[in-house]
Motif scaffolding. Structure first.
Motif, PDB file in Angstrom:
ATOM      1  N   SER A   1     -37.566 -18.143  29.730  1.00 10.98           N
ATOM      2  CA  SER A   1     -38.603 -19.030  30.337  1.00 10.98           C
ATOM      3  C   SER A   1     -38.672 -20.405  29.443  1.00 10.98           C
ATOM      4  O   SER A   1     -39.087 -21.644  29.771  1.00 10.98           O
ATOM      5  N   ARG A   2     -38.470 -20.158  28.104  1.00 13.17           N
ATOM      6  CA  ARG A   2     -38.372 -21.230  27.159  1.00 13.17           C
ATOM      7  C   ARG A   2     -37.227 -21.843  26.700  1.00 13.17           C
ATOM      8  O   ARG A   2     -37.078 -22.590  25.645  1.00 13.17           O
TER       9      ARG A   2
ATOM     10  N   ALA B   1     -42.079 -19.904  19.601  1.00 15.15           N
ATOM     11  CA  ALA B   1     -42.620 -21.344  20.285  1.00 15.15           C
ATOM     12  C   ALA B   1     -42.408 -22.293  19.251  1.00 15.15           C
ATOM     13  O   ALA B   1     -42.280 -23.491  19.734  1.00 15.15           O
ATOM     14  N   LEU B   2     -42.050 -22.173  17.980  1.00 14.24           N
ATOM     15  CA  LEU B   2     -41.718 -23.151  17.086  1.00 14.24           C
ATOM     16  C   LEU B   2     -40.338 -23.545  17.352  1.00 14.24           C
ATOM     17  O   LEU B   2     -39.941 -24.869  17.308  1.00 14.24           O
ATOM     18  N   ALA B   3     -39.459 -22.847  17.949  1.00 15.65           N
ATOM     19  CA  ALA B   3     -37.916 -23.347  18.157  1.00 15.65           C
ATOM     20  C   ALA B   3     -38.086 -24.216  19.571  1.00 15.65           C
ATOM     21  O   ALA B   3     -37.500 -25.145  19.446  1.00 15.65           O
ATOM     22  N   GLU B   4     -38.854 -23.828  20.403  1.00 20.89           N
ATOM     23  CA  GLU B   4     -39.082 -24.736  21.705  1.00 20.89           C
ATOM     24  C   GLU B   4     -39.657 -25.916  21.120  1.00 20.89           C
ATOM     25  O   GLU B   4     -39.130 -27.017  21.690  1.00 20.89           O
ATOM     26  N   ARG B   5     -40.764 -25.978  20.299  1.00 16.75           N
ATOM     27  CA  ARG B   5     -41.299 -27.332  19.969  1.00 16.75           C
ATOM     28  C   ARG B   5     -40.404 -28.173  19.101  1.00 16.75           C
ATOM     29  O   ARG B   5     -40.288 -29.483  19.191  1.00 16.75           O
TER      30      ARG B   5
ATOM     31  N   ILE C   1     -31.901 -21.428  19.214  1.00 19.63           N
ATOM     32  CA  ILE C   1     -31.407 -19.818  19.003  1.00 19.63           C
ATOM     33  C   ILE C   1     -32.551 -19.570  17.657  1.00 19.63           C
ATOM     34  O   ILE C   1     -33.102 -20.137  16.901  1.00 19.63           O
ATOM     35  N   VAL C   2     -33.111 -18.521  18.274  1.00 16.11           N
ATOM     36  CA  VAL C   2     -33.740 -17.540  17.470  1.00 16.11           C
ATOM     37  C   VAL C   2     -32.992 -16.159  17.037  1.00 16.11           C
ATOM     38  O   VAL C   2     -32.852 -15.536  17.799  1.00 16.11           O
ATOM     39  N   ASN C   3     -32.805 -16.003  15.618  1.00 18.95           N
ATOM     40  CA  ASN C   3     -31.983 -14.887  15.041  1.00 18.95           C
ATOM     41  C   ASN C   3     -33.006 -13.739  14.622  1.00 18.95           C
ATOM     42  O   ASN C   3     -34.108 -14.351  13.884  1.00 18.95           O
ATOM     43  N   THR C   4     -32.914 -12.513  14.878  1.00 22.80           N
ATOM     44  CA  THR C   4     -33.615 -11.518  14.380  1.00 22.80           C
ATOM     45  C   THR C   4     -32.767 -10.115  14.279  1.00 22.80           C
ATOM     46  O   THR C   4     -31.682 -10.292  14.723  1.00 22.80           O
TER      47      THR C   4
END
Length: 322
Positions: free
Chosen positions: A160-161, A98-102, A107-110
């Motif tokens: 979707s995001r 959610a924060l990455a979208e805003r 990219i979100v790494n995990t």
């Protein structure tokens, strides 16, 4: 390509101090931890989610130093058999997406995580052998009941995001090789890809250049970590690749993490950069420092120095000689 750093090594410094140091070394990007194993020293997740004003101030603090955010990272185990542990990691991943979208971070790494061996398990179970057949049965159960369902849903949400998920191919987790990543990606969708870290490939006996070519054909490299690994021939003959000794036992371990250029020479790293360019990856190379033989300052500085010699920065242009 651009040079960046996973900023968790500077956790003792304020955001501004860290950014000034990174900028002084001539880097272009920062990868920020939002919680989980990396912590959130420079990215207060809940605070930023709650306030548009704080998000804008946060971005301005970074952009005013000619830096950008390459990725947000929240490494945890959302498949952990203990429901409280899994839920904490899952909630963190949801918030980070959610924060990455805003923040318009792509990219979100995990980590993929690793389940247990049954619904009543208390600890993860990472099968690494096909026989006895119990391990094959366990592996099928993990993928069909836990891994596929969870990551298919995360892939749908991320898609979707307009966020890409970079899974680090790390031993101890279900997705740890190019093959397991592509197996998951086939089911969970193209939002799922690799945060490719050569250091975890080398100790598994995987050639990073070939891994880049395999994943690059599928456009499955979303982010890249720059960290090295050295292999000790005598110790690996004693303990094997799956050496379970603590990282602090550097004299006795079969392998250990090193800063760039201290496990493999710069020709090897030049080949890695060329392979990335060959498959179309032209984004950030993010330094991760976990070298037990060097201080933070020296290890980071040497990685910057060595990578600047092999990084391919400029666009290719036309082949004027043909």
């Amino acid at each position: 390509m651009q040079l960046g750093v996973f900023t968790v090594l500077f956790a003792q410094q304020s955001l501004e101090e860290m950014l000034d140091l990174v900028g002084a070394h001539g880097l272009n990007a920062v990868e920020l931890g939002t919680g989980g194993f990396p912590g959130n020293a420079h990215c207060p997740l809940d605070e930023l989610l709650e306030s548009e004003t704080k998000r804008q101030r946060f971005l301005q603090t970074i952009q005013s130093r000619d830096l950008r955010i390459s990725a947000l990272s929240c490494h945890g185990n959302p498949l952990h058999p203990q429901k409280a542990v899994a839920q904490e990691a899952h909630s963190l991943l949801e918030k980070t997406i959610a924060l990455a979208e805003r923040l318009e971070v792509p990219i979100v790494n995990t980590f993929s995580g690793c389940p247990g061996d049954s619904e009543g398990a208390r600890y993860p179970n990472w099968p690494v052998a096909p026989w006895p057949n119990d391990y094959q049965e366990l592996l099928d159960w993990q993928w069909n009941e836990k891994i596929y369902p969870y990551w298919t849903e995360i892939g749908r949400v991320a898609q979707s995001r307009h966020i890409k998920i970079g899974l680090e191919l790390h031993g101890g987790f279900s997705v740890h090789t190019p093959g397991t990543l592509l197996r998951l990606r086939e089911r969970a969708g193209e939002a799922i890809g690799a945060n490719l870290d050569p250091s975890h490939l080398w100790w598994q006996g995987i050639d990073p250049v070939q891994a880049i070519r395999i994943l690059g054909r599928e456009k499955a490299i979303h982010h890249f970590h720059a960290k090295d690994t050295s292999i000790d021939p005598m110790n690996i003959s004693m303990h094997g690749l799956t050496d379970m000794q603590p990282y602090s036992n550097m004299v006795g371990r079969a392998w250990q993490f090193r800063t760039v250029g201290y496990g493999h020479d710069l020709k090897t790293w030049a080949d890695i950069m060329s392979a990335l360019r060959l498959v179309g990856y032209d984004d950030v190379v993010s330094i991760e420092h976990e070298d037990g033989l060097m201080s933070i300052e020296e290890g980071f500085g040497r990685a910057v120095q060595n990578l600047k010699q092999v990084l391919i920065r400029e666009p290719i242009g036309e082949m004027w000689w043909v």
